[in-house]
Design a protein around this motif. Structure first.
Motif, short mmCIF file in Angstrom:
data_model
loop_
_atom_site.label_atom_id
_atom_site.label_comp_id
_atom_site.label_asym_id
_atom_site.label_seq_id
_atom_site.Cartn_x
_atom_site.Cartn_y
_atom_site.Cartn_z
N THR A 186 0.82 -1.20 0.00
CA THR A 186 0.00 0.00 0.00
C THR A 186 0.86 1.26 0.00
O THR A 186 2.01 1.26 0.45
CB THR A 186 -0.91 0.02 1.23
N ASP A 187 0.30 2.34 -0.50
CA ASP A 187 1.02 3.61 -0.54
C ASP A 187 1.44 4.11 0.84
O ASP A 187 2.53 4.65 1.00
CB ASP A 187 0.19 4.66 -1.27
N HIS A 245 3.46 -7.49 3.66
CA HIS A 245 2.96 -6.15 3.31
C HIS A 245 1.91 -6.19 2.20
O HIS A 245 1.22 -5.19 1.97
CB HIS A 245 4.11 -5.26 2.88
N LEU A 246 1.81 -7.31 1.50
CA LEU A 246 0.85 -7.41 0.42
C LEU A 246 -0.54 -7.70 0.96
O LEU A 246 -0.73 -8.63 1.75
CB LEU A 246 1.25 -8.52 -0.55
N PRO A 265 1.39 -0.71 13.03
CA PRO A 265 0.35 0.15 12.46
C PRO A 265 0.89 1.20 11.49
O PRO A 265 0.15 1.70 10.65
CB PRO A 265 -0.29 0.80 13.70
N ASN A 266 2.17 1.54 11.61
CA ASN A 266 2.76 2.55 10.71
C ASN A 266 3.11 1.99 9.34
O ASN A 266 3.31 2.74 8.39
CB ASN A 266 4.01 3.14 11.34
N HIS A 311 5.82 5.41 4.49
CA HIS A 311 6.48 5.26 5.79
C HIS A 311 7.96 4.91 5.61
O HIS A 311 8.83 5.50 6.26
CB HIS A 311 5.78 4.18 6.61
N TYR A 312 8.25 3.96 4.74
CA TYR A 312 9.66 3.59 4.49
C TYR A 312 10.42 4.77 3.87
O TYR A 312 11.61 4.96 4.17
CB TYR A 312 9.73 2.37 3.59
N HIS A 313 9.76 5.53 3.03
CA HIS A 313 10.39 6.71 2.42
C HIS A 313 10.75 7.75 3.48
O HIS A 313 11.87 8.28 3.50
CB HIS A 313 9.44 7.29 1.37
#
Length: 206
Positions: free
Chosen positions: A2-3, A117-118, A151-152, A8-10
């Motif tokens: 998901t975006d 994550h999918l 949750p993040n 969050h990783y960005h």
């Protein structure tokens, strides 16, 4: 993926780079490192390559590696780490748009800490696309994370049975490389991992 997860990783790229690079790739991937030694190095695809730790590890063992990472800042940090030794691409599952597949496919595909994550409804399409990118004699390594979600960066339940069922539908055989769940290398005591290898089933010639 998901975006919000990618964002969050960005936004926290430096923190995740430090976290990932605090453990050696050979320790993280101890469950399948013996299998890797039996493979002839060729084209490798590292999906969700993060800091570039695993991509560089594979490159150092003779693989020609393409690293896929959709989080811009994390990808840029990975590119700085690996230099021109690894090819980096911005793409994401389930469709992997913007990633060109070589005619012969990839001999090794790695999804480390990605599958959870999918969204479950995306997984069949993701597996089909991965199957298309895998060479006829290739190996696909997927690690499954068991434990509480963050949750993040939303995570969804995974299971060996689900992965086996998806693989069977597209003529892939599965092998569990860690018979018992392995400990988390970051010492998170509520998180466990399983590692599976998926390979095309070679149909007999008639």
């Amino acid at each position: 993926m998901t975006d919000p997860t990618i964002s969050h990783y960005h936004q926290h790229a430096s923190r995740y780079q430090t976290q990932y690079d605090s453990v050696a790739a050979q320790d993280v991937h101890a469950a399948w490192a013996p299998l890797l030694k039996t493979l002839t190095p060729g084209l490798a695809l590292d999906i969700g390559a993060g800091s570039g730790r695993d991509a560089l590890w594979l490159e150092q063992q003779g693989w020609q590696v393409t690293a896929v990472e959709p989080a811009t800042n994390l990808r840029q940090l990975g590119q700085h780490k690996t230099g021109h030794r690894v090819t980096w691409v911005s793409a994401q599952l389930p469709d992997l748009n913007d990633l060109q597949c070589p005619p012969q496919g990839y001999d090794l595909i790695l999804l480390s800490a990605v599958w959870m994550h999918l969204i479950p409804t995306q997984r069949a399409a993701a597996m089909q696309r991965l199957r298309e990118y895998l060479s006829p004699q290739g190996s696909m390594i997927i690690t499954l994370r068991f434990g509480p979600s963050d949750p993040n960066r939303p995570m969804y339940p995974v299971s060996v049975a689900e992965l086996e069922a998806l693989a069977q539908q597209i003529n892939l055989e599965t092998q569990t490389l860690s018979e018992t769940s392995t400990n988390d290398c970051l010492q998170r005591h509520d998180i466990r991992w399983k590692t599976l290898c998926l390979r095309p089933i070679n149909e007999p010639h008639i």
